[in-house]
Design a protein around this motif. Structure first.
Motif, short mmCIF file in Angstrom:
data_model
loop_
_atom_site.label_atom_id
_atom_site.label_comp_id
_atom_site.label_asym_id
_atom_site.label_seq_id
_atom_site.Cartn_x
_atom_site.Cartn_y
_atom_site.Cartn_z
N ALA A 77 -4.51 -13.05 -1.42
CA ALA A 77 -5.22 -14.31 -1.65
C ALA A 77 -4.27 -15.50 -1.54
O ALA A 77 -4.63 -16.56 -1.05
CB ALA A 77 -5.90 -14.29 -3.01
N SER A 78 -3.00 -15.31 -1.95
CA SER A 78 -2.07 -16.43 -1.94
C SER A 78 -1.76 -16.86 -0.51
O SER A 78 -1.29 -17.95 -0.26
CB SER A 78 -0.76 -16.04 -2.65
OG SER A 78 0.05 -15.28 -1.81
N ASP A 79 -2.03 -15.98 0.45
CA ASP A 79 -1.83 -16.35 1.86
C ASP A 79 -2.78 -17.44 2.29
O ASP A 79 -2.47 -18.24 3.16
CB ASP A 79 -2.09 -15.13 2.76
CG ASP A 79 -0.86 -14.27 2.86
OD1 ASP A 79 0.20 -14.72 2.39
OD2 ASP A 79 -0.97 -13.17 3.41
N VAL B 103 -7.06 1.75 -8.30
CA VAL B 103 -7.79 0.51 -8.53
C VAL B 103 -6.83 -0.63 -8.86
O VAL B 103 -6.93 -1.74 -8.32
CB VAL B 103 -8.83 0.70 -9.65
CG1 VAL B 103 -9.43 -0.63 -10.05
CG2 VAL B 103 -9.91 1.67 -9.21
N VAL B 104 -5.86 -0.33 -9.74
CA VAL B 104 -4.92 -1.38 -10.15
C VAL B 104 -4.12 -1.89 -8.93
O VAL B 104 -3.94 -3.09 -8.73
CB VAL B 104 -3.95 -0.86 -11.24
CG1 VAL B 104 -2.83 -1.87 -11.49
CG2 VAL B 104 -4.71 -0.59 -12.52
N ILE B 105 -3.67 -0.93 -8.09
CA ILE B 105 -2.89 -1.32 -6.91
C ILE B 105 -3.73 -2.20 -5.98
O ILE B 105 -3.27 -3.21 -5.47
CB ILE B 105 -2.40 -0.06 -6.17
CG1 ILE B 105 -1.35 0.65 -7.03
CG2 ILE B 105 -1.81 -0.43 -4.82
CD1 ILE B 105 -1.08 2.07 -6.60
N ARG B 106 -5.01 -1.82 -5.80
CA ARG B 106 -5.91 -2.62 -4.97
C ARG B 106 -5.98 -4.06 -5.48
O ARG B 106 -5.92 -5.01 -4.71
CB ARG B 106 -7.33 -2.05 -5.00
CG ARG B 106 -7.54 -0.85 -4.15
CD ARG B 106 -7.84 -1.25 -2.70
NE ARG B 106 -7.44 -0.16 -1.82
CZ ARG B 106 -8.12 0.99 -1.75
NH1 ARG B 106 -9.22 1.17 -2.46
NH2 ARG B 106 -7.69 1.96 -0.97
N ILE C 179 -3.84 -5.71 -7.33
CA ILE C 179 -2.59 -6.44 -7.10
C ILE C 179 -2.51 -6.89 -5.64
O ILE C 179 -2.19 -8.04 -5.34
CB ILE C 179 -1.38 -5.56 -7.44
CG1 ILE C 179 -1.37 -5.24 -8.93
CG2 ILE C 179 -0.08 -6.26 -7.05
CD1 ILE C 179 -0.28 -4.27 -9.33
N GLU C 180 -2.84 -5.97 -4.74
CA GLU C 180 -2.82 -6.30 -3.31
C GLU C 180 -3.70 -7.50 -3.01
O GLU C 180 -3.32 -8.41 -2.29
CB GLU C 180 -3.35 -5.12 -2.50
CG GLU C 180 -2.28 -4.24 -1.90
CD GLU C 180 -2.94 -3.05 -1.23
OE1 GLU C 180 -3.75 -3.26 -0.32
OE2 GLU C 180 -2.66 -1.92 -1.66
N PRO D 243 0.82 -1.22 0.00
CA PRO D 243 0.00 0.00 0.00
C PRO D 243 0.86 1.27 0.00
O PRO D 243 0.55 2.23 -0.72
CB PRO D 243 -0.79 -0.10 1.31
CG PRO D 243 -0.76 -1.54 1.67
CD PRO D 243 0.52 -2.07 1.14
N THR D 244 1.93 1.27 0.76
CA THR D 244 2.81 2.45 0.83
C THR D 244 3.51 2.67 -0.50
O THR D 244 3.71 3.79 -0.94
CB THR D 244 3.85 2.28 1.94
OG1 THR D 244 3.25 1.56 3.02
CG2 THR D 244 4.35 3.60 2.43
N LEU D 245 3.91 1.56 -1.16
CA LEU D 245 4.54 1.69 -2.47
C LEU D 245 3.57 2.31 -3.47
O LEU D 245 3.96 3.15 -4.29
CB LEU D 245 5.01 0.32 -2.98
CG LEU D 245 6.27 -0.26 -2.33
CD1 LEU D 245 6.60 -1.61 -2.97
CD2 LEU D 245 7.44 0.69 -2.47
#
Ligand SMILES: Nc1ncnc2c1ncn2[C@@H]1O[C@H](COP(=O)(O)OP(=O)(O)O)[C@@H](O)[C@H]1O
Ligand SMILES: [Mg+2]
Lengths: 307, 247
Positions: B243-245, B232-235, B237-238, B174-176
């Motif tokens: 999800a992989s967690d 939106v794009v960053i969201r 990706i996050e 998020p900071t990036l």
């Protein structure tokens, strides 16, 4: 195999290890017990240099892991300026004293007052360097031969179970991926977690995580395994499954050093039990004698509380 | 009273319409819309390439700061990193652009366009911020991860790159994202060294007929649209990474 020579460890002013020596031979299973804060973890972590001893040396199979500790090599001390000065002074004061006695007294004085911290001559530095060059090995290579299992498992959360296990063998030993995966599967099969190969650690129970952490270390085919309270972070019903893996490993002949509070494990598996208290090894014995006939009063007290 | 108000609003709407038409007549001409597209392109290049340079350099600088302090060389690297951050965070980016373009370039006899100077300075400037962001991210990863990596036989840097950094980056995503958005917005100062960006493009349109109101309003709209898309794009990706967690 592992030779710990008179190690001291200070964290700032807190002295946690106060002169610990122990030898671990191939095939031995050493169990270390003792009250919390007595320095058990620190001792174990000094064995693979996750902590650097302040004084003393650690040797693995004839190779030196730490810097040289001159107090363990008197011939090196004899090359120091301090020794030369003291010897002259001693000779002028006691012209007819015998050499051996002089030597012993001077070394004792240097040791007592830690005089070697002063600037020393070239001969001394060369002697230390030569001794170091001759014996030391790269610690990263050594750690490949020493597996370590942590209380908090420390699996890599961003990698699957399979990737956790194969990462080090493929990257460090350059074992082909397929071969490493086969090996990993075989190890997982042994502990009954074959079906977990492709999940992430966050989906596993504590007991499963710890068994996989053991497998991850075993995948490097270490010569010795170090365990730091491997069952202390587990719910009671999961302790058994982890201990079973460790007992099987012991039966296969693995050399093991285990810090634990599981006295049953110590009695069943250990070839020698060490009692640590206040930074020193207070008692060391084979398990039967150790538990049936403890000598040190602190150990008696400790056993009466935990048994 | 009501009628006067009505007429007032009507008249200002009417003048808005006229201003919009004037703007529209200008922007449909290739000279002008090409300038806007060029500005948009430059803005994105400076922000994204700057971000990439900043990220890579920032990662190196943050690792300099966190090297185990048992060697003298580690302290030297740490000091280098501290000085770097102090310089680039301690001066406004406009000043850095001006110093680079009007002082350093002539000093070393280098010829470079305002555009390339902007890309480099944005990268160097961002590296100082990224260094601190990444340092925080690395420190947020449990020390047991480093110890586990080392105990398997990986050296410090191998453990850092294979085990610690991937987790650190996930934590600071998020900071990036914020940093990238900041970069996009800050590009509006590169006109100081003569690079064409959105600001110069719209200023050019305004100055062609002395009508600045609508062009600057449109500039604001374009910035907002860019930032919203990025957010939106960053969201997304996050969410993918998180999800992989739970797989
Ligand atoms: N990295 C460290 N920095 C400072 N103090 C430490 C550190 N690690 C351990 N200690 C201290 O050393 C003492 C012994 O710790 P440890 O070896 O973990 O004991 P044990 O494992 O027997 O419980 C404790 O008082 C602990 O607080
Ligand atoms: Mg402990």
């Amino acid at each position: 195999m592992i030779d710990v020579k008179n190690i001291y460890k200070k964290f700032g002013h807190l002295e946690v290890l106060k002169g610990v020596s122990c030898k671990i031979e191939k095939g031995e299973k050493i169990v270390i017990i003792g009250p919390s804060g007595s320095g058990k973890s620190t001792l174990l972590r000094c064995m693979n240099l996750l902590e650097k001893p302040t004084y003393g040396e650690v040797w693995l199979e004839g190779s030196l892991l730490t810097p040289i500790d001159p107090y363990l090599h008197f011939d090196v001390i004899r090359k120091s300026k301090t020794y030369g000065m003291l010897l002259e002074k001693y000779k002028s004061e006691n012209p007819d004293a015998d050499e051996e006695k002089a030597d012993a007294e001077i070394i004792a004085e240097i040791k007592k007052n830690d005089l070697l911290k002063k600037r020393e001559g070239k001969a001394y530095r060369q002697a230390i360097e030569a001794l170091y060059k001759e014996n030391h090995v790269n610690i990263n290579a050594v750690r490949q031969k020493m597996g370590m299992v942590f209380q908090q498992f420390n699996l890599f959360p961003h990698l699957t179970v399979m990737q956790n296990i194969t990462l080090a063998p493929t990257k460090l030993k350059k074992i082909p991926a397929e071969q490493a995966q086969e090996k990993a599967l075989a190890l997982l099969r042994k502990i009954g977690l074959e079906d977990k190969a492709n999940v992430y650690p966050s989906t596993l129970s504590g007991g499963q995580k710890q068994r996989i952490a053991i497998v991850r270390a075993l995948a490097m085919e270490p010569d010795v395994m170090l365990f730091d309270e491997p069952t202390s972070a587990l719910d009671p019903e999961m302790v058994g499954e982890v201990l079973k893996v460790m007992i099987d490993l012991a039966k296969e002949g693995m050399t093991m050093v285990v810090v634990t509070h599981e006295m049953g494990f110590a009695k069943e598996v250990a070839t020698k039990v060490l009692f640590m208290d206040d930074g020193v090894i207070k008692e060391a014995n084979e398990p039967k004698e150790f538990f049936a006939n403890p000598q040190d009063p602190r150990l008696k007290d400790f056993l009466s509380k935990v048994l | 009273m009501g009628i006067i108000l009505f007429i007032g609003v009507f008249m200002s709407l009417e003048s808005l319409r006229i201003r919009w038409e004037r703007f529209w007549d200008t922007i449909v001409q290739p000279t002008f819309y090409n300038r806007v597209l060029l500005g948009l392109r430059n803005t994105l290049i400076i922000a994204f390439v700057g971000f990439l340079i900043g990220f890579l350099l920032g990662a190196i600088l943050s690792i300099f700061k966190l090297l185990p302090q048992d060697k003298k060389s580690s302290k030297v690297f740490g000091t280098i990193s501290n000085i770097y951050v102090a310089i680039f965070r301690g001066t406004p980016i406009v000043v850095q652009l001006l110093v680079a373009y009007y002082f350093l370039l002539p000093l070393f006899g280098i010829t470079a366009s305002g555009m390339s100077v902007s890309v480099v300075i944005f990268g160097l400037n961002s590296a100082a911020y990224m260094c601190e962001i990444l340092r925080g991210g690395i420190l947020s990863v449990d020390n047991g991860q480093m110890e586990a990596g080392r105990s398997l036989g990986f050296n410090y840097l191998q453990t850092m790159f294979r085990i610690v950094l991937p987790q650190a980056i996930k934590n600071i995503l998020p900071t990036l994202g914020n940093e990238l958005i900041t970069l996009v917005k800050e590009t509006s100062v590169v006109s100081f060294v003569g690079a064409v960006d959105l600001f110069t493009a719209f200023q050019f349109i305004g100055s062609s007929n002395y009508e600045y109101m609508i062009p600057y309003l449109m500039m604001a709209v374009i910035y907002i649209v860019m930032v919203v898309i990025l957010t939106v794009v960053i969201r997304l990706i996050e969410r993918r990474l998180r999800a992989s967690d739970r797989r």
